[in-house]
Design an enzyme around this catalytic site. Structure first.
Site, PDB file in Angstrom:
ATOM      1  N   GLY A 147       0.807  -1.218   0.000  1.00  0.00           N
ATOM      2  CA  GLY A 147       0.000   0.000   0.000  1.00  0.00           C
ATOM      3  C   GLY A 147       0.836   1.262   0.000  1.00  0.00           C
ATOM      4  O   GLY A 147       0.339   2.344  -0.273  1.00  0.00           O
ATOM      5  N   ASP A 164      -4.829   1.723  11.441  1.00  0.00           N
ATOM      6  CA  ASP A 164      -5.261   3.067  11.058  1.00  0.00           C
ATOM      7  C   ASP A 164      -5.225   3.256   9.543  1.00  0.00           C
ATOM      8  O   ASP A 164      -5.973   4.061   8.993  1.00  0.00           O
ATOM      9  CB  ASP A 164      -4.358   4.125  11.703  1.00  0.00           C
ATOM     10  CG  ASP A 164      -4.503   4.160  13.220  1.00  0.00           C
ATOM     11  OD1 ASP A 164      -5.314   3.389  13.755  1.00  0.00           O
ATOM     12  OD2 ASP A 164      -3.797   4.956  13.860  1.00  0.00           O
ATOM     13  N   SER A 180      -3.548   0.296   3.109  1.00  0.00           N
ATOM     14  CA  SER A 180      -2.492  -0.703   3.303  1.00  0.00           C
ATOM     15  C   SER A 180      -2.940  -2.090   2.859  1.00  0.00           C
ATOM     16  O   SER A 180      -4.134  -2.374   2.739  1.00  0.00           O
ATOM     17  CB  SER A 180      -2.052  -0.737   4.773  1.00  0.00           C
ATOM     18  OG  SER A 180      -3.145  -1.054   5.618  1.00  0.00           O
ATOM     19  N   SER A 194      -0.327  -4.315  13.661  1.00  0.00           N
ATOM     20  CA  SER A 194      -1.329  -4.416  14.715  1.00  0.00           C
ATOM     21  C   SER A 194      -2.521  -3.560  14.310  1.00  0.00           C
ATOM     22  O   SER A 194      -2.374  -2.603  13.540  1.00  0.00           O
ATOM     23  CB  SER A 194      -0.770  -3.930  16.051  1.00  0.00           C
ATOM     24  OG  SER A 194      -1.743  -3.995  17.076  1.00  0.00           O
ATOM     25  N   LEU A 245      13.774 -10.474   2.350  1.00  0.00           N
ATOM     26  CA  LEU A 245      13.995 -11.892   2.036  1.00  0.00           C
ATOM     27  C   LEU A 245      13.241 -12.351   0.800  1.00  0.00           C
ATOM     28  O   LEU A 245      13.641 -13.326   0.163  1.00  0.00           O
ATOM     29  CB  LEU A 245      13.582 -12.771   3.225  1.00  0.00           C
ATOM     30  CG  LEU A 245      14.293 -12.523   4.553  1.00  0.00           C
ATOM     31  CD1 LEU A 245      13.738 -13.454   5.621  1.00  0.00           C
ATOM     32  CD2 LEU A 245      15.797 -12.693   4.411  1.00  0.00           C
ATOM     33  N   ILE A 256       5.974 -11.669  -0.433  1.00  0.00           N
ATOM     34  CA  ILE A 256       4.819 -12.413   0.051  1.00  0.00           C
ATOM     35  C   ILE A 256       3.741 -12.359  -1.027  1.00  0.00           C
ATOM     36  O   ILE A 256       3.376 -11.275  -1.497  1.00  0.00           O
ATOM     37  CB  ILE A 256       4.301 -11.809   1.369  1.00  0.00           C
ATOM     38  CG1 ILE A 256       5.376 -11.944   2.463  1.00  0.00           C
ATOM     39  CG2 ILE A 256       2.997 -12.471   1.802  1.00  0.00           C
ATOM     40  CD1 ILE A 256       5.093 -11.126   3.698  1.00  0.00           C
ATOM     41  N   TYR A 302       1.569   5.662  21.567  1.00  0.00           N
ATOM     42  CA  TYR A 302       1.657   6.287  20.244  1.00  0.00           C
ATOM     43  C   TYR A 302       1.873   7.778  20.453  1.00  0.00           C
ATOM     44  O   TYR A 302       1.044   8.451  21.073  1.00  0.00           O
ATOM     45  CB  TYR A 302       0.338   6.041  19.517  1.00  0.00           C
ATOM     46  CG  TYR A 302       0.398   6.064  18.014  1.00  0.00           C
ATOM     47  CD1 TYR A 302       0.457   4.876  17.288  1.00  0.00           C
ATOM     48  CD2 TYR A 302       0.365   7.257  17.307  1.00  0.00           C
ATOM     49  CE1 TYR A 302       0.484   4.885  15.910  1.00  0.00           C
ATOM     50  CE2 TYR A 302       0.393   7.278  15.931  1.00  0.00           C
ATOM     51  CZ  TYR A 302       0.449   6.085  15.233  1.00  0.00           C
ATOM     52  OH  TYR A 302       0.480   6.105  13.866  1.00  0.00           O
TER      53      TYR A 302
END
Length: 629
Positions: A202, A268, A273, A284, A336, A339, A542
């Site tokens: 994103g 958020d 994303s 998270s 690496l 995905i 935060y």
């Protein structure tokens, strides 16, 4: 039969079994190399392949949504995507002028893209020819617009550089694969032709993760996953689903909702994303108390590396087979491999969803309440506590109230400040989201409000809770109007043990304001904090930091030094390097201090074995293994 053949056989059997089970519940398009373009484009999604059609190239989010100064000198928010859209915010400008010294006379607009010096592309002709054969010419681009759009995430220094044309290195080519097999072939071609690949989801990260290393001499290719946006299957019996890694959060939840399910993962940045990005950064969400973080949701994941494809041969709830291979993939941040697909747990849509809010006399009382809620394991889906600075800030983001709303607000204020004697300069507020079965939600509400009362907390209404929760999506747009008027804004987060939450908040704020005195800023930085996720052993904090950079020759350097001081304070308080934003390039200098030098060497060894040519050369997490690249 070889080991590889046996593994593939097991995967084929598993895949067939699941699809047989779920055929009646989902007739979604399967992603394959033979899928037609017309079928692909019929799927509704957050934004098109050419992101610049709807997304800003030099700021946060959608083009039709922004804060701006209208002809009357009042700040408004445009668009219809958010509840705040179309409203004027008469108190916001006054707050910005008073608290951060914003002066509309000092307008610092972004340069136009057409006026900016763009680095020349490094071209590997043989790779370009090969990749066009793999994905088709329409899925490859070297246009300036596409290259710039993929040159950055949303870290402070990246957006500032975009607005001021300070590019050092940007991608040379953009490629849009449509399925796993195409990604495999792209990685094979990159390995053969020695090309650097940077996966792009994103593009919302704030750690510099998709920023191109300035010293990279090879061709850099941004592999944009937006076309890999399908739910491949849903298994209603085992409550799992598999989706391609490029699917955007809002699209994923919308498609699941149509079939009665959700993942509940709610960062958020959910509307922009991607699933692959969540996994690669160990993300998270706001409702993790009920649904878990990404590591709790992940059942299976497929990643293409330069040495082959990594995936488990079974998709089971738990496995004891040495170190968990998923934990090498989660948090790998594109170093690496790429995905391509992931299997997550899902849940039926909650029967009930309710919002709530609480007001506390001070921050310590609010933290005490959150600690007790966590101790008693009765936390709602989301519980977030904002300090007094952030509470006052949220009040100026309210649109002009109606006459009756204004009266109601004044009565509430009178009750809290005059009757209950809460100090307006100390009180703080928590927002609540309850989700689940009707009886469970009622029980949670009863327990949470009773605990709050023991810490002096007062119910502040469902409307305030919903408004506070929804504001999270639109508040990110504030940074763009700040940059229009010489105000730099950024957020950063950490997690700390419960006994250090209050001290860490206060110490970090004091440290930033103390350090800022060295730079002769017009105003002290505006620093606020909130506690956003809670655990048995601690919580996530935060932070927001805003400062007026008018008159500074290098505001980005000042910002980086202030955040560096804040990060040192966090680490000395026993806090983490990050809670959910990852490491990227911005925080990797603290990685060895956080996990130990032997652990960093272990990461280097994994990188060396998995990607010996450094094909995935984003330079995140750890520096280059050697200088031979």
């Amino acid at each position: 039969m070889s080991t590889a053949e046996r593994v593939q056989r097991r995967l084929d059997v598993l895949s067939g079994h699941i699809r047989y089970q779920s055929a009646h519940s989902l007739k979604a398009e399967r992603c394959s190399s033979g899928e037609s373009r017309d079928e692909k484009q019929s799927v509704q999604r957050a934004y098109p392949q050419r992101r610049q059609e709807v997304l800003k190239w030099n700021g946060w989010g959608y083009k039709d949504s922004k804060f701006y100064l209208n002809k009357d000198g009042v700040i408004e928010f445009t668009g219809k995507r958010y509840k705040i859209g179309g409203h004027s915010l008469p108190k916001l400008r006054e707050f910005a002028e008073k608290r951060v010294g914003m002066d509309v006379q000092y307008h610092t607009p972004s340069q136009e893209l057409s006026d900016m010096p763009i680095p020349m592309a490094v071209v590997n002709e043989k790779f370009v020819c090969t990749v066009k054969e793999i994905v088709g010419e329409s899925h490859v681009s070297d246009s300036v617009e596409d290259r710039v759009q993929h040159a950055h995430g949303h870290a402070c220094h990246e957006v500032y550089a975009l607005r001021h044309g300070q590019f050092k290195r940007i991608p040379d080519l953009i490629v849009w694969p449509e399925n796993h097999n195409q990604v495999v072939k792209i990685v094979e071609a990159a390995s053969f032709h020695n090309v650097c690949l940077i996966p792009f989801g994103g593009g919302t990260n704030v750690s510099g993760a998709v920023e191109c290393p300035a010293d990279e001499k090879r061709m850099i290719v941004s592999v944009d996953m937006i076309e890999m946006d399908k739910i491949l299957w849903i298994d209603e019996q085992n409550l799992t689903m598999c989706a391609q890694a490029g699917i955007i959060g809002d699209d994923l939840e919308r498609q699941l909702k149509a079939r009665g399910y959700c993942t509940g993962h709610d960062p958020d940045s959910r509307e922009i994303s991607s699933l692959g990005g969540w996994i690669s950064t160990r993300a998270s969400g706001m409702k993790k108390n009920t649904y878990g973080n990404i590591e709790d949701l992940l059942v299976g994941v497929k990643m293409v590396t330069s040495r082959g494809v990594i995936e488990r041969a079974c998709q089971v709830p738990r496995i004891s087979s040495g170190p968990d291979i998923h934990h090498f993939i989660m948090g790998s941040e594109g170093t690496l491999g790429i995905i391509t697909e992931a299997t997550l747990k899902i849940r039926p849509l909650p029967e009930v969803k309710r919002y709530g809010s609480l007001v506390f006399p001070d921050f310590e009382s609010g933290v005490g309440c959150m600690r007790e809620v966590a101790r008693q394991h009765c936390a709602p889906a989301s519980i977030r506590l904002v300090d007094n600075e952030q509470f006052q800030f949220s009040q100026v983001l309210k649109p002009s109230p109606s006459f009756f709303t204004s009266i109601k607000d004044r009565l509430k204020t009178f009750y809290v400040t005059k009757f209950k004697r809460f100090d307006p300069e100390k009180l703080c507020v928590a927002t609540l989201v309850f989700e689940g079965a009707r009886e469970d939600v009622a029980s949670q509400e009863y327990r949470v409000y009773n605990i709050a009362a023991k810490f002096g907390g007062l119910p502040a209404g469902e409307e305030n809770g919903e408004r506070g929760y929804m504001l999270t999506m639109s508040i990110a747009y504030l940074r763009d109007i700040g940059l229009e008027y010489s105000v730099l804004a950024e957020s950063f987060e950490t997690s700390v043990p419960w006994d250090r939450v209050v001290d860490t908040c206060r110490n970090v704020k004091d440290r930033i304001q103390h350090e800022s005195q060295r730079y002769q800023l017009i105003h002290l930085p505006f620093v606020s904090y909130r506690v956003t996720q809670t655990y048995d052993a601690g919580a996530c904090i935060y932070f927001y930091m805003l400062f007026n950079y008018h008159g500074l020759s290098d505001p980005v350097r000042v910002h980086q030094e202030l955040e560096h001081a804040a990060r040192e304070e966090i680490l000395s308080s026993g806090g983490s390097i990050s809670h959910h934003h990852g490491v990227g390039k911005v925080r990797k200098q603290w990685l060895s201090e956080t996990v130990s030098e032997p652990a960093v060497e272990m990461l280097r060894a994994v990188k060396q074995q998995t990607d010996p040519q450094n094909i995935f050369g984003s330079n995140n997490l750890i520096s280059h293994i050697s200088d031979k690249y």
